[in-house]
Design a protein around this motif. Structure first.
Motif, PDB file in Angstrom:
ATOM      1  N   ALA A 184      -8.995  -1.018  10.050  1.00 33.55           N
ATOM      2  CA  ALA A 184      -9.016  -0.668  11.468  1.00 33.55           C
ATOM      3  C   ALA A 184     -10.445  -0.762  11.995  1.00 33.55           C
ATOM      4  CB  ALA A 184      -8.471   0.741  11.667  1.00 33.55           C
ATOM      5  N   ASP A 187     -10.612   3.252  16.542  1.00 33.59           N
ATOM      6  CA  ASP A 187      -9.749   4.397  16.282  1.00 33.59           C
ATOM      7  C   ASP A 187      -8.289   4.131  16.636  1.00 33.59           C
ATOM      8  OD1 ASP A 187      -9.331   7.217  15.568  1.00 33.59           O
ATOM      9  OD2 ASP A 187      -8.938   7.496  17.711  1.00 33.59           O
ATOM     10  N   MET A 188      -8.042   3.108  17.465  1.00 31.50           N
ATOM     11  CA  MET A 188      -6.674   2.798  17.858  1.00 31.50           C
ATOM     12  C   MET A 188      -6.240   1.416  17.381  1.00 31.50           C
ATOM     13  SD  MET A 188      -5.602   5.544  19.214  1.00 31.50           S
ATOM     14  CE  MET A 188      -4.071   5.066  20.002  1.00 31.50           C
ATOM     15  N   ASP A 189      -6.929   0.882  16.385  1.00 25.46           N
ATOM     16  CA  ASP A 189      -6.614  -0.451  15.891  1.00 25.46           C
ATOM     17  C   ASP A 189      -5.534  -0.380  14.816  1.00 25.46           C
ATOM     18  OD1 ASP A 189      -6.655  -3.171  15.471  1.00 25.46           O
ATOM     19  OD2 ASP A 189      -8.442  -3.141  14.192  1.00 25.46           O
ATOM     20  N   PHE A 190      -4.338   0.008  15.260  1.00 26.48           N
ATOM     21  CA  PHE A 190      -3.189   0.120  14.367  1.00 26.48           C
ATOM     22  C   PHE A 190      -1.980  -0.482  15.073  1.00 26.48           C
ATOM     23  CE2 PHE A 190      -6.100   3.591  13.460  1.00 26.48           C
ATOM     24  CZ  PHE A 190      -6.259   3.488  12.089  1.00 26.48           C
ATOM     25  N   HIS A 193       1.565   4.090  16.599  1.00 29.02           N
ATOM     26  CA  HIS A 193       0.975   5.417  16.479  1.00 29.02           C
ATOM     27  C   HIS A 193       1.290   6.028  15.119  1.00 29.02           C
ATOM     28  CE1 HIS A 193       0.723   5.209  20.944  1.00 29.02           C
ATOM     29  NE2 HIS A 193      -0.341   5.953  20.746  1.00 29.02           N
ATOM     30  N   GLU A 195       1.715   4.445  12.253  1.00 28.28           N
ATOM     31  CA  GLU A 195       0.818   3.868  11.246  1.00 28.28           C
ATOM     32  C   GLU A 195      -0.541   4.566  11.307  1.00 28.28           C
ATOM     33  OE1 GLU A 195      -1.502  -0.197   9.850  1.00 28.28           O
ATOM     34  OE2 GLU A 195      -0.681  -0.072  11.879  1.00 28.28           O
ATOM     35  N   ARG A 196      -1.041   4.799  12.507  1.00 24.83           N
ATOM     36  CA  ARG A 196      -2.330   5.467  12.659  1.00 24.83           C
ATOM     37  C   ARG A 196      -2.313   6.836  11.992  1.00 24.83           C
ATOM     38  NH1 ARG A 196      -4.698   9.121  16.156  1.00 24.83           N
ATOM     39  NH2 ARG A 196      -6.937   8.797  16.532  1.00 24.83           N
ATOM     40  N   ARG A 197      -1.290   7.625  12.241  1.00 26.39           N
ATOM     41  CA  ARG A 197      -1.199   8.969  11.675  1.00 26.39           C
ATOM     42  C   ARG A 197      -1.164   8.929  10.155  1.00 26.39           C
ATOM     43  NH1 ARG A 197       3.870  11.616  14.444  1.00 26.39           N
ATOM     44  NH2 ARG A 197       3.276  13.389  13.153  1.00 26.39           N
ATOM     45  N   ARG A 199      -2.137   6.530   8.043  1.00 27.29           N
ATOM     46  CA  ARG A 199      -3.362   6.013   7.425  1.00 27.29           C
ATOM     47  C   ARG A 199      -4.512   6.996   7.556  1.00 27.29           C
ATOM     48  NH1 ARG A 199      -4.155  -0.246   8.941  1.00 27.29           N
ATOM     49  NH2 ARG A 199      -6.139   0.191   7.883  1.00 27.29           N
ATOM     50  N   LEU A 200      -4.632   7.678   8.697  1.00 25.01           N
ATOM     51  CA  LEU A 200      -5.697   8.655   8.851  1.00 25.01           C
ATOM     52  C   LEU A 200      -5.508   9.852   7.926  1.00 25.01           C
ATOM     53  CD1 LEU A 200      -6.316   8.658  12.723  1.00 25.01           C
ATOM     54  CD2 LEU A 200      -7.645   7.534  10.930  1.00 25.01           C
TER      55      LEU A 200
END
Length: 213
Positions: A184, A187-190, A193, A195-197, A199-200
């Motif tokens: 990424a 911060d929003m390169d997913f 949403h 996937e973002r959660r 992976r973070l």
């Protein structure tokens, strides 16, 4: 993971172009009636908050994107995001994706199908509710054009392997082809949403891609 609370939709936004109810649609569904042109069509099953639709539509304006979302509040939220961004090559349908594929989508009409992080329905007695099932996979194969792609991602290993077995058993799709994880850059390169959660939080995501010969 439960779904987060959504921000309120601006009541001034006009959703008429990018939102519709499944049972209001004519059969067979015709993309030209929505987008006003003949262009490659990609369909997302389970649109959620609409991150994939917004990013994909903005990044590839020569392709039309259609999201199917069973939750009314999420379908309207995703449509509001499209309207706010003034994206004319994406729209959302509120309804059951299995019905839409089986009853509305014509043969050989779709260039790609995207299924990202569908509800795993953890309890054994609820497994029959999973969207990845033989009937949907057969319909995906039917509506895909030659060379069309099926993208399936989940963070549940058991669901991933069960789904791969279903695809192998009822559709002549090539794959699964591996999909490497892209770092990424923001911060929003997913892709979504969810996937973002995941992976973070350091979770594992299982990705696959299939191709219709």
């Amino acid at each position: 993971m439960g779904r987060p609370i959504l921000r309120k939709i601006d009541p001034a936004l006009d959703l008429s172009r990018c939102f519709s109810e499944l049972d209001s649609l004519r059969r067979p569904w015709n993309a030209v009636s929505v987008f006003g042109r003949n262009a490659p069509l990609e369909v997302e099953v389970g649109t959620g908050k609409g991150m994939f639709l917004r990013k994909a539509a903005a990044g590839t304006p020569d392709v039309d994107f259609l999201g199917i979302e069973i939750s009314l509040k999420y379908a309207k939220y995703a449509a509001a995001g499209l309207a706010k961004a003034e994206l004319t090559n994406a729209a959302v349908i509120h309804g059951d994706a299995l019905r839409f594929f089986a009853e509305w989508l014509p043969d050989l009409s779709v260039d790609a199908v995207h299924i990202y992080f569908p509800d795993p329905w953890w309890k054994k007695r609820h497994r029959k509710r999973r969207v990845m099932r033989e009937s949907l996979v057969r319909d995906i194969f039917r509506v895909l054009l030659p060379g069309g792609r099926l993208h399936f991602w989940t963070d549940v290993a058991e669901y991933f392997h069960e789904s791969l077995a279903i695809v192998a058993g009822c559709a002549s799709l090539e794959g699964p082809m591996p999909v490497p994880e892209k770092p990424a850059e923001t911060d929003m390169d997913f892709r979504t949403h969810f996937e973002r959660r995941v992976r973070l939080q350091g979770g594992t995501i299982y990705r696959s891609e299939f191709r219709k010969p």
